[in-house]
Structure formats: structure tokens, C-alpha cells
Design an enzyme around this catalytic site. Structure first.
Site, short mmCIF file in Angstrom:
data_model
loop_
_atom_site.label_atom_id
_atom_site.label_comp_id
_atom_site.label_asym_id
_atom_site.label_seq_id
_atom_site.Cartn_x
_atom_site.Cartn_y
_atom_site.Cartn_z
N TRP A 31 -23.57 -64.76 21.47
CA TRP A 31 -23.67 -63.59 22.36
C TRP A 31 -23.33 -64.03 23.77
CZ3 TRP A 31 -26.40 -62.50 26.79
CH2 TRP A 31 -26.56 -61.16 27.13
N SER A 97 -25.59 -70.22 18.79
CA SER A 97 -26.55 -69.32 19.43
C SER A 97 -27.00 -68.23 18.46
CB SER A 97 -25.95 -68.75 20.72
OG SER A 97 -26.93 -68.19 21.54
N MET A 98 -26.76 -66.95 18.76
CA MET A 98 -27.20 -65.92 17.83
C MET A 98 -26.47 -66.01 16.50
SD MET A 98 -25.67 -62.14 18.89
CE MET A 98 -26.32 -61.41 17.37
N ASP A 226 -30.69 -77.17 27.67
CA ASP A 226 -30.44 -75.75 27.39
C ASP A 226 -31.56 -74.90 27.97
OD1 ASP A 226 -29.97 -73.21 26.28
OD2 ASP A 226 -29.25 -74.05 24.39
N HIS A 255 -26.52 -74.74 27.36
CA HIS A 255 -26.30 -73.91 26.18
C HIS A 255 -24.84 -73.95 25.73
CE1 HIS A 255 -27.54 -70.96 23.29
NE2 HIS A 255 -26.70 -70.05 23.74
#
Length: 275
Positions: A31, A97-98, A226, A255
Site C-alpha cells: 500500500w 507490506s500489506m 522500519d 519500510h
């Protein structure tokens, strides 16, 4: 542009590099980006003889942007549609991530069909939100503020978010201004509805029950710097729940390590895929 049609009629854009007979690697983006974020992994791995595939999640990039729904059952079904349409076997799934949530829910919802190994890169798995049984999680107010910022001024919120994403500060940035502009452009192509609804999806979905479905070799990669998805409540928890997984910590990486640590990430993925 190539697209795959899902059973509920959504058109998903994808890119597919490499020979059809080569070992497939499917990349699932984070995302609020799209498949293009994987440029610095897909290109070298394809040149190494792998088949690298990435698709835009519904609501993002060049895929259809319906009004709803944006939840992980839907996302897992979309992943299944991609794997089925391309008839992939012994696939390595790489989620960022997502995108790690798609992997977790796919494994539990669809039994891990067509999958040989998985990699979780800076992912939200197993759970982000602070709850009574998850006291170390992130307070809901943080995500409320994200939604509020997106509703008020989405372009400015995403501009500011990019700095945190890549660990940029007053004294400099680990990525170029061009990279910041490129990823902002990606983010702004997404549907506002999908962008907001996915904040709720990735922050509120509890993937702890899905961990029991991880029955294939698993690689976990996360940066210790992160500040977007803290490693202590995600990667460390996933590694503890999956004792046979390999957990690689990238010291001080933010991240967005698919850019800041792109060569190391590509090398680690290549080694894992071929192991």
C-alpha cells in the site's frame, strides 16, 4: 496491456517476464503502490532465468477500481485468480507490506494450492492493531489519523508518508527525489476508496489464525529501522510462530527496503527461490 478477469468480473493488470517454462515468482505489492514497485527485483531475477510476475491489486494502478469491497478474502481470491489463469505451479509468492496479508489469507483460504514457498517482506503479518489480546500493537488512533489525512488532502498526505516510508529526514534521504516522485505517482493512481479502505483492511485484519496454514518454506525479511510497520510486532512475531522460517533482519533499513536495500533484497530472494 495484459489483464486477468476475476470470477466477480474485475480486471487485474499484470506483467509477466520470462519463459513460460521457467520457475514462477509472483510479487504482491504494498500500500498504496502497484506492481511497478518491484522493478528492481523483477528485472534482475527475470534475467537470471526466473519467470517474474506482478499484478496490480484491485483498486490500484491499472486494475479496475470498484467501489468495494476491499478485504483480505477478496484479495486472496484475486491472487487465486492470477495463479489459476496463468496455470502456475510450484510458485514462490513474495508479498510486501500489506501484500503479506494476501499470502497468509491465500494459504489458509485456498490451501496453498500452486505454491511452493513464500517470502514476507516488511509485512503486516501477523497483526498490527492494538487490542486486549495484542497489547503491543499500534493504537487505532494512528490509523484513524491516516484515514483522516487521506480524506482531507490525499496528495499531501501521501507526499509526507513517502518520507517516513523511505526513512527520509532533515539531514537527508536514502532515496533520490526521482524515486520519491515515482512512488508518489504510483500511489496517486490508486482509487481514493481503495486507498482508504485498505488502511482499515491491513490494520484491522488479524492473520494470527492464518499462520497455521504456512506449510511451505518461508522467508521473513524486515528492516530494524522500519517506522511504518514495526518489526517487533510483525516479523518477530511471525518468526516466533513459524520456527522453521528463516528471518533476515536488515539493520537500520526503513519500510521501503525494496529500494533502499534493493540489491541485497534481490540477492536474498534469488538464493531463497533456488534453495
Amino acid at each position: 496491456m495484459p489483464h486477468i478477469k476475476t470470477p466477480d468480473g474485475i480486471s487485474l493488470f499484470y506483467k509477466d517476464w520470462g519463459a513460460a517454462t521457467a520457475k514462477p515468482v509472483v510479487f504482491i505489492h504494498g500500500w498504496p503502490l502497484d506492481a511497478d514497485m518491484w522493478e528492481y527485483q523483477m528485472t534482475p531475477l527475470a534475467r537470471q532465468g526466473l519467470r517474474t510476475i506482478a499484478y496490480d491489486r484491485r483498486g490500484f494502478g491499472r486494475s479496475d477500481q470498484p467501489l468495494g469491497a476491499y478485504d483480505y478474502d477478496v484479495f486472496a481470491d484475486d491472487l487465486k485468480a492470477v495463479l489459476d489463469a496463468l496455470d502456475l505451479q510450484d510458485t514462490t509468492l513474495v508479498g510486501f507490506s500489506m501484500g503479506g496479508g494476501e499470502i497468509a489469507r491465500y494459504l489458509s483460504r485456498h490451501g496453498g494450492a500452486r505454491v511452493g514457498r513464500v517470502a514476507l517482506v516488511s509485512t503486516v503479518v501477523p497483526f498490527l492493531l492494538k487490542t486486549p489480546d495484542h497489547p503491543d500493537g499500534v493504537d487505532r488512533g494512528v490509523f484513524d489519523q491516516m484515514v483522516g489525512g487521506l480524506e482531507e488532502d490525499r496528495p499531501q498526505f501521501l507526499t509526507d508518508f513517502g518520507k517516513l516510508f523511505f526513512g527520509a529526514g532533515l539531514l537527508g534521504s536514502p532515496v533520490s527525489a526521482g524515486i520519491m516522485q515515482w512512488t508518489l505517482y504510483m500511489a496517486l493512481q490508486a482509487s481514493p476508496v481503495a486507498t482508504i479502505d485498505c488502511v482499515r483492511a491491513f490494520s484491522e485484519t488479524d492473520f494470527r489464525p492464518d499462520l497455521a496454514a504456512f506449510k511451505v518454506p518461508t522467508l521473513i525479511i524486515h528492516g530494524t529501522g522500519d517506522k511504518t510497520v514495526p518489526a517487533n510486532i510483525t516479523a518477530a512475531a511471525a518468526a516466533a510462530a513459524l520456527p522453521e522460517a528463516t528471518y533476515l533482519r536488515y539493520d537500520n533499513a526503513p519500510h521501503g527496503l525494496f529500494i533502499t536495500d534493493k540489491d541485497r533484497l534481490t540477492e536474498d530472494l534469488s538464493r531463497f527461490i533456488r534453495s
